[in-house]
Write a protein that holds these residues in place. Structure first.
Motif, mmCIF file in Angstrom:
data_model
loop_
_atom_site.group_PDB
_atom_site.id
_atom_site.type_symbol
_atom_site.label_atom_id
_atom_site.label_comp_id
_atom_site.label_asym_id
_atom_site.label_seq_id
_atom_site.Cartn_x
_atom_site.Cartn_y
_atom_site.Cartn_z
ATOM 1 N N GLY A 139 -26.559 16.544 3.003
ATOM 2 C CA GLY A 139 -25.568 16.734 4.178
ATOM 3 C C GLY A 139 -25.264 18.310 4.453
ATOM 4 N N PHE A 140 -25.290 18.864 3.303
ATOM 5 C CA PHE A 140 -24.893 20.920 3.593
ATOM 6 C C PHE A 140 -26.279 21.723 2.338
ATOM 7 N N PHE A 141 -27.508 22.002 3.121
ATOM 8 C CA PHE A 141 -28.544 22.400 2.528
ATOM 9 C C PHE A 141 -28.821 21.102 1.332
ATOM 10 N N GLY A 142 -28.675 20.521 1.553
ATOM 11 C CA GLY A 142 -28.788 19.174 0.432
ATOM 12 C C GLY A 142 -28.785 18.769 -0.655
ATOM 13 N N HIS A 143 -26.939 19.604 -0.344
ATOM 14 C CA HIS A 143 -25.907 19.457 -1.076
ATOM 15 C C HIS A 143 -24.755 18.398 -0.718
ATOM 16 N N PRO A 144 -24.098 17.751 -1.760
ATOM 17 C CA PRO A 144 -22.628 17.078 -1.055
ATOM 18 C C PRO A 144 -21.682 17.669 -0.362
ATOM 19 N N LYS A 145 -21.541 17.117 1.028
ATOM 20 C CA LYS A 145 -21.276 17.318 1.924
ATOM 21 C C LYS A 145 -19.472 17.613 1.791
ATOM 22 N N GLY A 146 -19.140 17.571 0.284
ATOM 23 C CA GLY A 146 -17.541 18.109 -0.207
ATOM 24 C C GLY A 146 -17.787 19.778 0.041
ATOM 25 N N LEU A 147 -18.967 20.540 -0.822
ATOM 26 C CA LEU A 147 -19.599 21.485 -0.882
ATOM 27 C C LEU A 147 -18.847 22.238 0.778
ATOM 28 N N LEU A 148 -19.551 21.756 1.209
ATOM 29 C CA LEU A 148 -18.282 22.147 2.698
ATOM 30 C C LEU A 148 -17.515 22.648 2.856
ATOM 31 N N SER A 149 -16.583 21.739 3.063
ATOM 32 C CA SER A 149 -15.166 21.529 2.676
ATOM 33 C C SER A 149 -14.456 23.347 2.414
ATOM 34 N N LEU A 150 -15.397 22.711 0.766
ATOM 35 C CA LEU A 150 -14.944 24.159 -0.448
ATOM 36 C C LEU A 150 -14.941 25.356 0.041
ATOM 37 N N PHE A 151 -16.870 25.149 0.634
ATOM 38 C CA PHE A 151 -17.516 26.755 0.339
ATOM 39 C C PHE A 151 -16.325 27.367 1.384
ATOM 40 N N PHE A 152 -15.877 26.868 3.024
ATOM 41 C CA PHE A 152 -15.108 27.510 3.782
ATOM 42 C C PHE A 152 -13.791 27.385 3.716
ATOM 43 N N THR A 153 -13.374 26.799 2.819
ATOM 44 C CA THR A 153 -12.171 26.870 2.023
ATOM 45 C C THR A 153 -12.048 28.301 1.466
ATOM 46 N N GLU A 154 -12.502 28.037 0.436
ATOM 47 C CA GLU A 154 -12.375 29.555 -0.368
ATOM 48 C C GLU A 154 -12.965 30.731 0.239
ATOM 49 N N PHE A 155 -13.609 30.633 1.083
ATOM 50 C CA PHE A 155 -14.141 31.815 2.062
ATOM 51 C C PHE A 155 -12.964 32.068 3.013
ATOM 52 N N TRP A 156 -12.138 31.671 3.282
ATOM 53 C CA TRP A 156 -10.772 31.870 4.278
ATOM 54 C C TRP A 156 -9.802 32.992 2.769
ATOM 55 N N GLU A 157 -10.179 31.515 1.617
ATOM 56 C CA GLU A 157 -9.065 31.936 0.545
ATOM 57 C C GLU A 157 -9.507 33.830 0.242
ATOM 58 N N ARG A 158 -10.678 33.580 0.139
ATOM 59 C CA ARG A 158 -10.959 35.190 -0.367
ATOM 60 C C ARG A 158 -11.303 36.227 0.490
#
Length: 495
Positions: A15-34
């Motif tokens: 669901g996320f570029f061929g990767h687990p959907k959980g990667l989407l959640s963590l991707f954007f969480t870390e985006f804003w933290e960084r």
């Protein structure tokens, strides 16, 4: 406690570029933290050494550089605390959320004028918060994949790109507002960024993460928890009281604190390796893998010693040694902090694709580390050239700094996401989150040492400064390259 297989099955695997959907959640969480962290960091060095009349604190440049290094060191050093809390108390998901809350309040404190007092209070909150969040959010990613999943390195590279998307736009927004208008307004925008990260995490974690990060690998009994929490409270009270007394007596100075952190940067990871190696919960194969991890740890530490100077020494270089005029347009020195994440955004997909394409033919982890050190060393060697030909009294073209950031990014893409992945595979089962914290100690130790090293930098001696550090990185990279067969032997089946 759920098994790894049950955890992986609970996560939507596509669901996320061929990767687990959980990667989407963590991707954007870390985006804003960084975004929040790198936005704050883009202007912090200038806030510390700019004069009071310019809205700064008026500290000496060498002191500001050392504080910046110590701050970075403690941010990553606190990951040890975050790893322990996740492993023994809350699990990684809850620990990530609590960390984000502390970070947000840290930026809010810095948004209000208050001199050194608010600076140090803000630092304490962000240090603790990042320690809870950063190592554990990476550990959750490890839970999304089985150990045999060939998408693993690619997934960490995609996650790394999310980190750097936030880091890219932060200096452009926070840096411009902080330097052109008001430092505290810039810090306030960083607080908003972290709040957005928390909102994303809360909305998406239940649907996309499944059981990932919910279990506690080595939980305490109620009796143990009560005893340990009591000891922690007592220790904190003692530290605060003793610290206050020492500061009032003039015994604990900024320089003394910096030296203490520098020593801890070496002692803590050494003790951690010893504790994990000697633990009865660590199997013989896991002990062998820990030995293989040591040279990788040292190599990563050398790499970060160079890369992290982008936020202090190279930031000062951008402010004082670079010609910031592009025709009639003036560049903000804070914008150079966007170069590192910009290059990562551009090339991380290339590296992610390359590792998948090469499959079993890709270089081994130790060789990737060695190549990473070669590029890092060259990023400092090239900084010798403008001073050698034009001296240190004239302003230099900004493209020398661009080239330096570009080279170190090539090294970072070879070493950092691969290091994250290798850590999840080499970690002893009973110390999963804590081993990830140990990976972030490579950065902590590097910056702890940098707190002493950066004191030697002046524009007048920059040829020696950049040359010596760059040469040391090249030598360590060469040694690691030739040690690869031995390291792989000790990895015992981990590729």
């Amino acid at each position: 406690m759920a098994t790894r297989e049950e955890i992986v099955k609970s996560v939507p695997q596509k669901g996320f570029f061929g990767h687990p959907k959980g990667l989407l959640s963590l991707f954007f969480t870390e985006f804003w933290e960084r975004f929040s962290y790198y936005g704050m960091r883009a202007i912090l060095i200038y806030y510390m050494y700019y004069e009071v009349t310019q809205g700064g604190l008026g500290l000496e440049r060498s002191t500001a550089n050392s504080i910046m290094a110590v701050y970075g060191s403690l941010v990553y050093m606190s990951g040890i605390i975050g790893g322990w809390i996740a492993d023994r108390l809350f699990g990684t998901t809850k620990t990530v959320f609590y960390g984000g809350v502390l970070i947000m309040f840290g930026h809010i404190v810095l948004a209000f004028p208050g001199g050194l007092t608010t600076l140090f209070v803000s630092m304490a909150l962000i240090i603790l918060g990042t320690g809870l969040l950063k190592p554990n959010i990476s550990s959750i990613i490890g839970d999304l994949y089985s150990k045999e999943d060939t998408r693993r390195d690619s997934g960490f590279s995609i996650f790394y790109m999310g980190i750097n998307m936030g880091a890219f736009i932060a200096p452009l927004i926070v840096g411009t507002i902080g330097l052109e208008y008001n430092f505290h307004l810039g810090f306030g925008i960083a607080a908003v960024g972290m709040a957005l990260g928390l909102i994303v995490f809360l909305i998406t974690k239940k649907k996309y993460l499944g059981l990932a990060g919910t279990y506690v690998p080595n939980p305490m009994s109620k009796e143990e928890r009560k005893k340990v929490l009591t000891r922690i409270v007592i220790a904190l009270v003692i530290i605060l009281v003793v610290g206050f007394i020492l500061i009032q007596q003039g015994i604990l100075t900024i320089d003394g604190f910096i030296m203490t952190v520098s020593i801890l940067g070496i002692v803590i990871p050494t003790l951690y390796f010893i504790v994990m190696y000697r633990s009865s919960k660590t199997t013989e194969d896991e002990k062998s893998r820990l030995l293989a991890y040591i040279p990788l740890f040292v190599a990563a530490m050398m790499f970060w010693a160079i890369q992290e100077q982008g936020s202090n020494i190279l930031a000062q270089y951008a402010d004082e040694r670079v010609d910031l005029m592009m025709g009639s347009f003036e560049i903000s020195p804070a914008w150079f902090q966007s170069l590192n994440p910009l290059f990562i955004i551009a090339f991380a997909p290339v590296f992610a694709w390359m590792w998948v394409k090469l499959g079993d033919r890709q270089p081994s982890t130790p060789k990737k580390f060695a190549f990473g050190l070669f590029f890092a060393g060259m990023s400092f060697i090239v900084m010798i050239i403008p001073a050698y030909f034009n001296g240190t009294d004239s302003l230099v073209s900004p493209f020398w700094l661009v080239l330096s950031f570009f080279l170190v990014v090539l090294g970072e893409l070879l070493l950092s996401p691969v290091g994250l992945s290798a850590t999840t595979k080499l970690a002893p089962g009973a110390f999963a989150a804590q081993t990830m914290s140990l990976w972030f100690m490579t950065n902590a130790s590097a910056q702890a040492i940098n707190a002493q090293v950066v004191k030697f930098y002046t524009p007048e001696n920059e040829i020696i400064y950049f040359g010596v550090i760059g040469a040391v990185a090249l030598v360590i990279g060469l040694l690691l390259y030739f040690m690869t067969p031995l390291i792989q032997k000790y990895m015992r089946g981990v590729k």
